[in-house]
Design an enzyme around this catalytic site. Structure first.
Site, mmCIF file in Angstrom:
data_model
loop_
_atom_site.group_PDB
_atom_site.id
_atom_site.type_symbol
_atom_site.label_atom_id
_atom_site.label_comp_id
_atom_site.label_asym_id
_atom_site.label_seq_id
_atom_site.Cartn_x
_atom_site.Cartn_y
_atom_site.Cartn_z
ATOM 1 N N HIS A 41 -26.766 22.318 90.108
ATOM 2 C CA HIS A 41 -26.541 21.436 90.933
ATOM 3 C C HIS A 41 -27.781 20.354 91.232
ATOM 4 O O HIS A 41 -27.625 19.263 91.351
ATOM 5 C CB HIS A 41 -25.945 21.978 92.591
ATOM 6 N N GLN A 68 -7.540 24.556 94.807
ATOM 7 C CA GLN A 68 -7.715 24.960 93.548
ATOM 8 C C GLN A 68 -7.936 26.302 93.304
ATOM 9 O O GLN A 68 -8.116 26.975 92.417
ATOM 10 C CB GLN A 68 -8.893 24.079 93.023
ATOM 11 N N ASP A 158 -18.203 22.952 83.179
ATOM 12 C CA ASP A 158 -16.774 22.910 83.579
ATOM 13 C C ASP A 158 -16.139 21.975 82.450
ATOM 14 O O ASP A 158 -15.812 20.796 83.269
ATOM 15 C CB ASP A 158 -16.617 22.471 84.994
ATOM 16 N N VAL A 184 -26.952 23.885 82.464
ATOM 17 C CA VAL A 184 -28.177 24.523 82.844
ATOM 18 C C VAL A 184 -28.267 25.971 82.768
ATOM 19 O O VAL A 184 -27.218 26.666 83.242
ATOM 20 C CB VAL A 184 -28.853 23.932 84.217
ATOM 21 N N SER A 193 -24.129 29.449 87.548
ATOM 22 C CA SER A 193 -22.966 29.471 88.315
ATOM 23 C C SER A 193 -23.172 30.051 89.762
ATOM 24 O O SER A 193 -24.045 31.105 89.930
ATOM 25 C CB SER A 193 -21.760 30.205 87.409
ATOM 26 N N ARG A 195 -21.111 31.937 91.247
ATOM 27 C CA ARG A 195 -20.532 33.382 90.825
ATOM 28 C C ARG A 195 -21.482 34.107 90.438
ATOM 29 O O ARG A 195 -21.273 35.482 90.420
ATOM 30 C CB ARG A 195 -19.244 33.064 90.269
#
Length: 340
Positions: A41, A68, A158, A184, A193, A195
């Site tokens: 990010h 989502q 994504d 990245v 991620s 997650r």
């Protein structure tokens, strides 16, 4: 140059007040996130700052979008770390973080009118997570209206989401430039991620198979493209093959001849190289549970054939323990060394 003021906006009215106080005259960029910010990010935010310059305005949205998430997915446990997110966003160059509540974004409850992702949204991620991309595009459309950017930046990790946002912007005439930022990765190759923090050390070792599979496919692709280029540059005539054989290069000559006669894409070989790594990971403890491995045309996310030429995406999704991860890499077929 004066120090940039950084602010948090929790409502649409807050965001408008921040916008009214801005002194710069440059363009506006937005980076949309669900929070739990990491270096991926931060790279998006820094890239946004580069695109709009010191006089521009960089907005980072932090919103965990319930539309989502499907039944049984990780909406309730998705990490929410706003205090840490604010620090990362400020250090990376954001002017404001817009972190609204669900009630602020959907004041009448779940919206009755939503954006449909269409056929592309039903493939791969959409097949595994029905309705997911309808929810993504609906919130992206709302956030684009609320932030009114000139440019919006999204991560290549994504890839299907990025393709659908591009298609929505084009089909529905949004006046915004969409910029893709490369994935990245951590030093061991795992794509960053939010997650990843769910993974135990053993699960993380298994999860590395995702990037290793993609890299295996990429290496196979590179070898094929190099052989095809060689075959095109020097036609493999019987006389050349005989000369190469005399020099101890008979295998190279045979390979070049075989590649020259083969179909230009050989996508199946790329898939096979990646699948081999994933098959091995399925036998690990804990095992990798593959959702899909796909080599697709990024314009519509349909599988490519062996005669395909042009840009493609090699994508993978799998579950390790209770954590579902995705990854992909871009590949270009049939152009290396091609004549004009």
């Amino acid at each position: 140059m004066s120090r940039r003021t950084f602010e948090l906006a929790s409502t649409v009215d807050d965001l408008e007040r921040v916008r009214a106080r801005r002194t710069g005259s440059g363009r506006t960029a937005v980076v949309m996130t669900m929070g739990a910010l990491h270096e991926g990010h931060a790279t998006l935010i820094r890239t946004a700052r580069t695109h709009v310059g010191d006089q521009g305005f960089v907005i980072v949205t932090v919103f965990v979008n319930p539309l989502q998430f499907g039944p049984g997915e990780d909406l309730d446990r998705y990490p929410r770390t706003l205090e840490a997110d604010l620090k990362i966003a400020e250090q990376a160059g954001a002017d404001v973080v817009f972190a609204p509540s669900v009630e602020e974004v959907y004041p009448g409850g779940e919206p009755q009118v939503r954006i449909s992702a269409g056929p592309m949204g039903e493939r791969l991620e959409g097949a595994s997570r029905p309705g997911h991309f309808d929810g993504v595009l609906t919130v992206v459309a709302k956030l684009l209206h609320l932030t009114r950017p000139d440019v919006a930046l999204y991560g290549q990790k994504d890839a299907q989401q990025l393709a659908l946002i591009r298609r929505m912007v084009r089909d529905l005439n949004f006046g915004v430039e969409i910029v893709a930022v490369p994935t990245v990765r951590e030093d061991d190759g795992l794509a960053l991620s939010s997650r990843n923090r769910y993974l135990s050390p053993r699960e993380r070792r298994t999860a590395l198979a995702l990037s290793r599979a993609l890299f295996a496919g990429r290496d196979r692709h590179a070898a094929q493209e190099a052989l095809r280029a060689r075959a095109r540059e020097v036609p493999c005539t019987p006389a050349r093959a005989e000369a190469l054989s005399a020099l101890g290069e008979s295998r190279a000559a045979a390979d070049a001849a075989a590649v020259a006669k083969a179909s230009p894409g050989a996508a199946s070989a790329v898939r096979a190289a990646a699948q081999l790594v994933l098959d091995e990971a399925a036998r690990l403890d804990p095992p990798l549970e593959l959702d899909y491995l796909a080599l697709v045309d990024p314009s519509d996310f349909t599988e490519i054939d062996d005669d395909f030429t042009g840009e493609a995406v090699l994508a993978v999704a799998a579950r390790v323990g209770t954590t579902r991860l995705i990854d992909n890499i871009p590949l270009t077929f049939g152009t290396l060394g091609a004549s004009s």
